[in-house]
Enzyme design. Structure first.
Site, short mmCIF file in Angstrom:
data_model
loop_
_atom_site.label_atom_id
_atom_site.label_comp_id
_atom_site.label_asym_id
_atom_site.label_seq_id
_atom_site.Cartn_x
_atom_site.Cartn_y
_atom_site.Cartn_z
N PRO A 16 0.85 -1.20 0.00
CG PRO A 16 0.08 -0.99 2.20
CD PRO A 16 0.86 -1.90 1.29
CB ALA A 18 -0.57 7.43 1.15
CD GLN A 70 -2.18 -0.02 5.36
OE1 GLN A 70 -2.05 1.11 4.94
NE2 GLN A 70 -1.15 -0.80 5.67
CB CYS A 99 1.38 5.06 8.94
SG CYS A 99 1.57 6.69 8.19
CE LYS A 138 3.41 -2.31 4.27
NZ LYS A 138 3.78 -0.96 4.67
CG ASN A 199 7.24 -3.67 2.75
OD1 ASN A 199 7.25 -2.73 3.55
ND2 ASN A 199 7.20 -3.50 1.46
N GLY A 200 10.29 -4.24 2.05
CA GLY A 200 11.34 -3.23 2.20
C GLY A 200 12.55 -3.53 1.36
N GLY A 223 7.06 -2.15 -2.82
CA GLY A 223 6.52 -0.80 -2.82
C GLY A 223 7.13 0.06 -3.90
C1 LIG Z 1 4.83 7.32 -1.06
C2 LIG Z 1 4.64 6.21 -0.06
C3 LIG Z 1 3.41 6.03 0.53
C4 LIG Z 1 3.22 4.98 1.46
N1 LIG Z 1 1.99 4.78 1.99
C5 LIG Z 1 1.77 3.70 2.79
C6 LIG Z 1 0.45 3.36 3.23
O1 LIG Z 1 -0.54 4.01 2.89
N2 LIG Z 1 0.33 2.28 4.04
C7 LIG Z 1 1.41 1.52 4.44
O2 LIG Z 1 1.25 0.54 5.17
N3 LIG Z 1 2.64 1.81 4.01
C8 LIG Z 1 2.84 2.86 3.19
N4 LIG Z 1 4.09 3.10 2.70
C9 LIG Z 1 5.18 2.16 3.04
C10 LIG Z 1 5.28 1.06 1.99
O3 LIG Z 1 4.12 0.25 1.98
C11 LIG Z 1 6.50 0.17 2.27
O4 LIG Z 1 6.36 -0.37 3.57
C12 LIG Z 1 7.82 0.94 2.21
O5 LIG Z 1 7.85 1.81 1.10
C13 LIG Z 1 9.00 -0.03 2.13
O6 LIG Z 1 8.87 -0.88 0.99
P1 LIG Z 1 9.69 -0.59 -0.37
O7 LIG Z 1 11.15 -0.47 0.00
O8 LIG Z 1 9.40 -1.75 -1.27
O9 LIG Z 1 9.19 0.71 -0.92
C14 LIG Z 1 4.31 4.14 1.81
C15 LIG Z 1 5.54 4.34 1.21
C16 LIG Z 1 5.72 5.36 0.28
C17 LIG Z 1 7.07 5.52 -0.36
#
Ligand SMILES: Cc1cc2nc3c(=O)[nH]c(=O)nc-3n(C[C@H](O)[C@H](O)[C@H](O)COP(=O)(O)O)c2cc1C
Length: 314
Positions: A16, A18, A70, A99, A138, A199-200, A223
């Site tokens: 997810p 935002a 979510q 978050c 999450k 995740n990450g 993400g």
């Molecule tokens: C622009 C942006 C918005 C995000 N919004 C949410 C969200 O709405 N809910 C959530 O659980 N995590 C949110 N995250 C976190 C991501 O879901 C993820 O945990 C984080 O980016 C790490 O994963 P990645 O390295 O694959 O990006 C957001 C991350 C980014 C960059």
């Protein structure tokens, strides 16, 4: 394959995000093989008040199966009310306990729930008692150095019926930067019987293979790399890291923009598309020039002309 009780076609799931994981973008990722799509975080208060913008955010496309919504919030009763109101739209409800945003933490929700575990347990208990669909969570590795999640905490979530768990192995205090502690996930995976999703930092097939070895997890949530290259899901299924042609990118950009026009209408689609265009054109020649043009485009026709001009600039 089964993720908890959900049937998923692939172990690579869309995170997810935002401002990004709207219906058009989720549909794009789904066509490339994302096993699960998740809405961006949805405020339980906004659902409670029937906020129109919020209700539009949880619209899903027909191809999104399974689809998760979510929710974030701090009041267990409002949480349950919101979950009951939207349960029929999705296949799974995900609790946001990760978050890091100040506004969210100040409202005692998101990653704050890792500090107030009893409040989190109350939310879980209410949802598990009254919601028929699976309930997942999450979360981050902890709130700060003084409150790193213990395995007993994870086991308690499992005992209370959480169906699967997504771990982003950073603390709230790290926001989105710094060391990713995959070892923490490996220990959680060993301790739990439910599915644990990593995740990450998962930005390539090679990286996922490394993380798989380390954590022994079977599910991976992607993400930011999906925003750069939504076709990463196809690459992962094909067990390779591909470089796509400019023609391929151009078709993808057009398809994505068309879906945005359908969903938002011209005014919002043109404006909301800019950020995606910036990501798509990162490696493209003259991207600076293209991005300047897209930032000042006001109509669907102008955007299409800019997309059409991409080949000519290579
Ligand atoms: C622009 C942006 C918005 C995000 N919004 C949410 C969200 O709405 N809910 C959530 O659980 N995590 C949110 N995250 C976190 C991501 O879901 C993820 O945990 C984080 O980016 C790490 O994963 P990645 O390295 O694959 O990006 C957001 C991350 C980014 C960059």
């Amino acid at each position: 394959m089964k993720l908890g009780s959900l049937d998923v076609d692939s172990p690579y799931l869309l995170a997810p995000m935002a401002g990004y994981t709207d219906k058009p973008f989720r549909s794009i990722c789904k066509t490339f093989g994302a096993g699960l799509t998740v809405s961006e975080l949805i405020s339980v208060n906004a659902v409670y008040y029937g906020n129109k913008k919020t209700m539009k955010l949880i619209e899903k496309s027909d191809i999104e199966k399974p689809f998760s919504i979510q929710l974030f919030g701090g009041n267990p009763d409002t949480f349950l009310y919101a979950a009951q109101k939207i349960e029929h739209i999705c296949d799974c409800i995900n609790i946001n306990a990760g978050c890091p945003a100040n506004k969210v933490v100040k409202a005692h929700s998101g990653s704050y729930l890792l500090k107030e575990k009893n409040r989190l347990f109350e939310i879980v208990d209410k949802l598990k008692k009254h919601i028929k669909k699976p309930v997942s969570i999450k979360l981050r590795k902890g709130f700060d150095e003084n409150s790193i999640n213990t395995m007993d905490f994870y086991k308690e979530l499992e005992k209370r019926g959480i169906d699967f768990i997504v771990i982003h192995p950073r603390l709230r205090s790290q926001f989105f930067k710094g060391h990713l502690d995959y070892e923490h996930i490996a220990i959680a995976k060993d301790a739990l019987n439910i599915d644990v999703i990593v995740n990450g930092g998962l930005n390539s097939y090679k990286k996922i293979e490394e993380v798989k070895q380390l954590t022994r997890c079977n599910f991976f949530m992607i993400g930011q790399s999906a925003i750069d290259k939504p076709y990463i899901f196809e690459d992962l299924i094909n067990k390779k890291d591909s470089i796509r042609s400019v023609d391929f990118l151009k078709e993808l950009i057009k398809k994505h923009f068309t879906l945005m026009i359908e969903y938002y209408g011209e005014y919002l689609a043109v404006r909301n598309f800019r950020k995606f265009f910036h990501h798509y054109t990162k490696g493209i020649k003259f991207s600076k020039q293209l991005n300047t043009q897209i930032n000042s485009a006001k109509t669907e026709k102008e955007v299409i002309e800019i997309i059409e001009s991409i080949n000519n600039t290579q």
